[in-house]
Motif scaffolding. Structure first.
Motif, short mmCIF file in Angstrom:
data_model
loop_
_atom_site.label_atom_id
_atom_site.label_comp_id
_atom_site.label_asym_id
_atom_site.label_seq_id
_atom_site.Cartn_x
_atom_site.Cartn_y
_atom_site.Cartn_z
N SER A 7 6.88 -9.05 5.54
CA SER A 7 6.27 -7.73 5.70
C SER A 7 8.07 -7.02 5.56
O SER A 7 8.20 -5.77 5.62
N ARG A 8 8.97 -7.80 4.85
CA ARG A 8 10.11 -7.72 4.04
C ARG A 8 9.85 -7.69 2.56
O ARG A 8 9.40 -8.41 2.42
N ASP A 14 11.82 -3.35 5.64
CA ASP A 14 11.05 -3.10 6.09
C ASP A 14 10.04 -2.19 4.80
O ASP A 14 10.01 -1.55 4.43
#
Length: 110
Positions: A7-8, A14
């Motif tokens: 998710s990064r 993010d």
């Protein structure tokens, strides 16, 4: 750990999954409204009721996915502000309809 890495971005920020999901839900609700309006043989009143229901769902999606209503420290305060705004909205709309219908019935008696 791997979910956090997925998710990064490379910047370390993010990925905005919540915005993507909200955007997709908004498009789906809009397309469903269009499909119901143009491709179904329901009565006009039923179509209007369904579209109004979809409009309220889309407003909720916008508020919770994009405006982050509940994420701040005073999320409860913001919810109460929205409830009061909705009550004021209903009073204004119902009052306007009542005044306009009273004016129309008065014009019929002249």
């Amino acid at each position: 750990m791997s979910e956090q890495n997925q998710s990064r971005n490379s910047d370390g920020r993010d990925f905005p999954w919540q915005h993507v999901i909200g955007f997709i839900l908004s498009i789906v609700l809009t397309l469903l409204s269009l499909w119901i309006a143009f491709k179904t043989s329901l009565s006009t009143g039923m179509i209007m009721a369904i579209i109004i229901g979809f409009a309220f769902l889309q407003a909720a999606v916008q508020l919770f996915m994009f405006m982050h209503v509940t994420e701040s420290e005073d999320g409860r305060f913001q919810m109460w502000n929205m409830v009061h705004a909705f009550i004021a909205f209903v009073i204004i709309i119902v009052g306007s309809i009542w005044v306009m219908s009273f004016g129309m019935s008065y014009m019929n008696h002249m």
